[in-house]
Design a protein around this motif. Sequence first.
Motif, PDB file in Angstrom:
ATOM      1  N   VAL A 183      51.032  46.469  19.596  1.00 63.13           N
ATOM      2  CA  VAL A 183      52.146  47.139  18.913  1.00 63.13           C
ATOM      3  C   VAL A 183      51.622  48.150  17.908  1.00 63.13           C
ATOM      4  CG1 VAL A 183      54.134  46.804  17.388  1.00 63.13           C
ATOM      5  CG2 VAL A 183      53.696  45.177  19.234  1.00 63.13           C
ATOM      6  N   SER A 184      50.563  47.786  17.201  1.00 63.56           N
ATOM      7  CA  SER A 184      49.973  48.671  16.197  1.00 63.56           C
ATOM      8  C   SER A 184      49.451  49.957  16.829  1.00 63.56           C
ATOM      9  CB  SER A 184      48.837  47.939  15.477  1.00 63.56           C
ATOM     10  OG  SER A 184      48.128  48.795  14.615  1.00 63.56           O
ATOM     11  N   ILE A 185      48.718  49.823  17.930  1.00 59.45           N
ATOM     12  CA  ILE A 185      48.161  50.991  18.615  1.00 59.45           C
ATOM     13  C   ILE A 185      49.267  51.874  19.188  1.00 59.45           C
ATOM     14  CG2 ILE A 185      46.837  51.720  20.642  1.00 59.45           C
ATOM     15  CD1 ILE A 185      44.991  50.879  18.502  1.00 59.45           C
ATOM     16  N   LYS A 186      50.265  51.268  19.800  1.00 63.43           N
ATOM     17  CA  LYS A 186      51.363  52.041  20.389  1.00 63.43           C
ATOM     18  C   LYS A 186      52.126  52.810  19.326  1.00 63.43           C
ATOM     19  CE  LYS A 186      52.155  49.053  24.404  1.00 63.43           C
ATOM     20  NZ  LYS A 186      53.077  48.068  25.018  1.00 63.43           N
ATOM     21  N   ARG A 187      52.268  52.224  18.129  1.00 61.23           N
ATOM     22  CA  ARG A 187      52.958  52.933  17.051  1.00 61.23           C
ATOM     23  C   ARG A 187      52.189  54.173  16.644  1.00 61.23           C
ATOM     24  NH1 ARG A 187      57.628  52.965  16.832  1.00 61.23           N
ATOM     25  NH2 ARG A 187      57.237  55.185  16.968  1.00 61.23           N
ATOM     26  N   ASP A 188      50.851  54.056  16.594  1.00 64.24           N
ATOM     27  CA  ASP A 188      50.021  55.218  16.285  1.00 64.24           C
ATOM     28  C   ASP A 188      50.231  56.323  17.313  1.00 64.24           C
ATOM     29  OD1 ASP A 188      48.998  53.863  14.133  1.00 64.24           O
ATOM     30  OD2 ASP A 188      47.091  53.350  15.090  1.00 64.24           O
ATOM     31  N   VAL A 189      50.266  55.941  18.589  1.00 64.39           N
ATOM     32  CA  VAL A 189      50.445  56.909  19.673  1.00 64.39           C
ATOM     33  C   VAL A 189      51.813  57.565  19.576  1.00 64.39           C
ATOM     34  CG1 VAL A 189      50.721  57.157  22.176  1.00 64.39           C
ATOM     35  CG2 VAL A 189      48.824  55.803  21.256  1.00 64.39           C
TER      36      VAL A 189
ATOM     37  N   LEU B 156      45.553  58.544  21.198  1.00 66.95           N
ATOM     38  CA  LEU B 156      44.769  57.411  20.718  1.00 66.95           C
ATOM     39  C   LEU B 156      43.792  57.869  19.643  1.00 66.95           C
ATOM     40  CD1 LEU B 156      43.956  55.467  24.022  1.00 66.95           C
ATOM     41  CD2 LEU B 156      45.227  54.588  22.051  1.00 66.95           C
ATOM     42  N   TRP B 157      43.146  58.989  19.912  1.00 66.53           N
ATOM     43  CA  TRP B 157      42.128  59.476  18.975  1.00 66.53           C
ATOM     44  C   TRP B 157      42.766  60.097  17.724  1.00 66.53           C
ATOM     45  CZ3 TRP B 157      36.903  58.736  19.712  1.00 66.53           C
ATOM     46  CH2 TRP B 157      36.072  59.335  18.771  1.00 66.53           C
ATOM     47  N   GLN B 158      43.568  61.117  17.946  1.00 64.51           N
ATOM     48  CA  GLN B 158      44.137  61.833  16.801  1.00 64.51           C
ATOM     49  C   GLN B 158      45.267  61.055  16.133  1.00 64.51           C
ATOM     50  OE1 GLN B 158      44.852  65.822  18.643  1.00 64.51           O
ATOM     51  NE2 GLN B 158      43.287  66.502  17.172  1.00 64.51           N
ATOM     52  N   GLY B 159      45.950  60.201  16.890  1.00 64.40           N
ATOM     53  CA  GLY B 159      47.006  59.389  16.299  1.00 64.40           C
ATOM     54  C   GLY B 159      46.461  58.390  15.296  1.00 64.40           C
ATOM     55  N   THR B 160      45.251  57.882  15.556  1.00 62.73           N
ATOM     56  CA  THR B 160      44.600  56.973  14.610  1.00 62.73           C
ATOM     57  C   THR B 160      44.304  57.703  13.307  1.00 62.73           C
ATOM     58  OG1 THR B 160      43.611  55.692  16.409  1.00 62.73           O
ATOM     59  CG2 THR B 160      42.570  55.513  14.235  1.00 62.73           C
ATOM     60  N   GLN B 161      43.899  58.960  13.415  1.00 61.03           N
ATOM     61  CA  GLN B 161      43.617  59.749  12.220  1.00 61.03           C
ATOM     62  C   GLN B 161      44.906  60.196  11.525  1.00 61.03           C
ATOM     63  OE1 GLN B 161      41.344  62.723  14.434  1.00 61.03           O
ATOM     64  NE2 GLN B 161      39.465  62.042  13.441  1.00 61.03           N
ATOM     65  N   HIS B 162      45.945  60.417  12.316  1.00 60.83           N
ATOM     66  CA  HIS B 162      47.194  60.974  11.779  1.00 60.83           C
ATOM     67  C   HIS B 162      47.987  59.948  10.991  1.00 60.83           C
ATOM     68  CE1 HIS B 162      51.021  63.136  11.650  1.00 60.83           C
ATOM     69  NE2 HIS B 162      51.600  62.069  12.186  1.00 60.83           N
ATOM     70  N   ARG B 163      48.076  58.728  11.499  1.00 65.08           N
ATOM     71  CA  ARG B 163      48.949  57.723  10.877  1.00 65.08           C
ATOM     72  C   ARG B 163      48.168  56.893   9.863  1.00 65.08           C
ATOM     73  NH1 ARG B 163      50.965  52.350  12.864  1.00 65.08           N
ATOM     74  NH2 ARG B 163      52.881  51.920  11.739  1.00 65.08           N
ATOM     75  N   GLN B 164      48.120  57.391   8.651  1.00 69.57           N
ATOM     76  CA  GLN B 164      47.411  56.710   7.580  1.00 69.57           C
ATOM     77  C   GLN B 164      48.411  56.227   6.535  1.00 69.57           C
ATOM     78  OE1 GLN B 164      44.250  56.086   7.766  1.00 69.57           O
ATOM     79  NE2 GLN B 164      43.481  57.541   9.278  1.00 69.57           N
ATOM     80  N   ALA B 165      48.161  55.041   6.030  1.00 71.02           N
ATOM     81  CA  ALA B 165      48.968  54.482   4.943  1.00 71.02           C
ATOM     82  C   ALA B 165      48.067  53.585   4.113  1.00 71.02           C
ATOM     83  CB  ALA B 165      50.153  53.686   5.505  1.00 71.02           C
TER      84      ALA B 165
ATOM     85  N   GLY C  52      48.201  50.603   2.798  1.00 71.23           N
ATOM     86  CA  GLY C  52      48.007  49.219   3.219  1.00 71.23           C
ATOM     87  C   GLY C  52      47.271  49.080   4.538  1.00 71.23           C
ATOM     88  N   ARG C  53      47.333  50.123   5.366  1.00 71.35           N
ATOM     89  CA  ARG C  53      46.676  50.072   6.670  1.00 71.35           C
ATOM     90  C   ARG C  53      45.214  50.501   6.585  1.00 71.35           C
ATOM     91  NH1 ARG C  53      47.972  53.019  10.634  1.00 71.35           N
ATOM     92  NH2 ARG C  53      48.223  51.452  12.240  1.00 71.35           N
ATOM     93  N   GLY C  54      44.808  51.013   5.424  1.00 71.77           N
ATOM     94  CA  GLY C  54      43.425  51.400   5.230  1.00 71.77           C
ATOM     95  C   GLY C  54      43.108  52.769   5.802  1.00 71.77           C
ATOM     96  N   GLN C  55      41.866  53.186   5.607  1.00 72.45           N
ATOM     97  CA  GLN C  55      41.384  54.447   6.173  1.00 72.45           C
ATOM     98  C   GLN C  55      40.794  54.141   7.552  1.00 72.45           C
ATOM     99  OE1 GLN C  55      38.898  56.750   3.443  1.00 72.45           O
ATOM    100  NE2 GLN C  55      39.647  55.497   1.758  1.00 72.45           N
ATOM    101  N   GLN C  56      41.437  54.691   8.586  1.00 72.15           N
ATOM    102  CA  GLN C  56      41.032  54.375   9.951  1.00 72.15           C
ATOM    103  C   GLN C  56      40.325  55.557  10.603  1.00 72.15           C
ATOM    104  OE1 GLN C  56      43.808  52.052  12.356  1.00 72.15           O
ATOM    105  NE2 GLN C  56      45.168  51.958  10.600  1.00 72.15           N
ATOM    106  N   GLN C  57      39.365  55.241  11.450  1.00 72.25           N
ATOM    107  CA  GLN C  57      38.589  56.278  12.104  1.00 72.25           C
ATOM    108  C   GLN C  57      38.299  55.881  13.547  1.00 72.25           C
ATOM    109  OE1 GLN C  57      37.493  59.361  10.821  1.00 72.25           O
ATOM    110  NE2 GLN C  57      37.093  59.637  13.001  1.00 72.25           N
ATOM    111  N   PRO C  58      38.676  56.725  14.519  1.00 71.30           N
ATOM    112  CA  PRO C  58      38.279  56.459  15.906  1.00 71.30           C
ATOM    113  C   PRO C  58      36.776  56.664  16.058  1.00 71.30           C
ATOM    114  CG  PRO C  58      39.354  58.599  15.731  1.00 71.30           C
ATOM    115  CD  PRO C  58      39.471  57.956  14.384  1.00 71.30           C
ATOM    116  N   LEU C  59      36.123  55.769  16.777  1.00 73.46           N
ATOM    117  CA  LEU C  59      34.676  55.833  16.922  1.00 73.46           C
ATOM    118  C   LEU C  59      34.236  56.147  18.357  1.00 73.46           C
ATOM    119  CD1 LEU C  59      33.646  52.724  14.775  1.00 73.46           C
ATOM    120  CD2 LEU C  59      33.976  55.099  14.040  1.00 73.46           C
ATOM    121  N   ILE C  60      34.775  55.409  19.321  1.00 73.39           N
ATOM    122  CA  ILE C  60      34.404  55.577  20.727  1.00 73.39           C
ATOM    123  C   ILE C  60      35.647  55.425  21.586  1.00 73.39           C
ATOM    124  CG2 ILE C  60      32.972  54.738  22.636  1.00 73.39           C
ATOM    125  CD1 ILE C  60      31.128  53.450  20.535  1.00 73.39           C
ATOM    126  N   LEU C  61      35.835  56.328  22.530  1.00 75.14           N
ATOM    127  CA  LEU C  61      36.926  56.229  23.497  1.00 75.14           C
ATOM    128  C   LEU C  61      36.339  56.426  24.892  1.00 75.14           C
ATOM    129  CD1 LEU C  61      39.926  56.031  24.258  1.00 75.14           C
ATOM    130  CD2 LEU C  61      40.121  58.497  23.827  1.00 75.14           C
TER     131      LEU C  61
END
Length: 334
Positions: A61-67, A230-239, A241-250
């Motif tokens: 659910v978390s990943i799909k929300r980012d997408v 998946l890649w840019q959505g992880t960078q785009h959706r920052q809050a 409480g969710r912390g600073q997120q960074q895609p590493l490998i796809l």
Amino acid sequence: MVELEVILKLRKRMEAEIMNSGEILFVKSVKDGIPNRDPLNDSDARRLFPEEDGRISLSDVSIKRDVRDFVIALEQDGGKDQKNHIFVQEKVNDKGKLLGRGSLAEGIAKSVGKEKKAKEDMKSVLIEHCFDVRTFGIVYSVKPKFNLTGPVQFGWAHSLHPVDTQYVQGTVVMPSMDSTAEGEGKTQGTIWTSYTVPFAVFAMPAVINAKAAEHSGMTAEDQELLLRALWQGTQHRQARGRGQQQPLILIHIEYSDPFYRIGYLEDLITMSPDTTAWKAAGKLPSSLQDVSFDLTRLLAAVAEKQDKIAQCRIWTHPGVTISGDIAPWLQPLW
């Protein structure tokens, strides 16, 4: 000449819509936050494994929300062809009340000028105009009811190492209510408490089913948007409480054989130092500089099954240290 141009355009469109079955492995990190909290455990991190195992997990659910949120931001009003609306999202009416499935669907049908058709066949309208319906499927509980299995199915993401969450407190200076001349109201701020994760790395697998894509209408173009999201959505959706997120490998593997799958790609990569080393040292990873990734076994599996694989593509963050020659499959970032 005109007929030839039409034929070529149709052929190009058909080729663009061809979907192969495939697998995805997405590795990302988070610092100073928890991307997916467990409401049944005081909003701490989710733990599917025993406490002594130490790993924490993220739901699909978390990943799909980012997408979805990325596609909403990128393809405003559904994009130029109005085919990339998002059905599952939080919207409110004029009175501030949340809209249900029926109202959300009707709003999309109205925006694309297909209100009349939607009354007879809402399913086809949503398939044609909603990216998340074609990609993740839908459960439509409004009469006439229908459901559609999504061709993209994510598994749980698990941390590649044990994680200790930290319980922290803070204060909010701003009072929640105005003070009055009589001294009523709040005269001071409030105290907040929360769990947080200093640093964690997660690996999430997914499968793409070409046969299900035929029923949902998902195209190769949708697949490319998914990978980018998946890649840019992880960078785009920052809050906070969710912390600073960074895609590493796809990693995306497409199969020429629709009935073959390597499977469990997440088990074919390792992070160093491994869990045993971290526990023995008594120090958990705190940044990308503390870890490296070995893709040797995964790349060997790809090389061994070349006759069943249409293509393999890999995207990586420039700060990630990787063992294994990924050069033949390395892709430029978006």
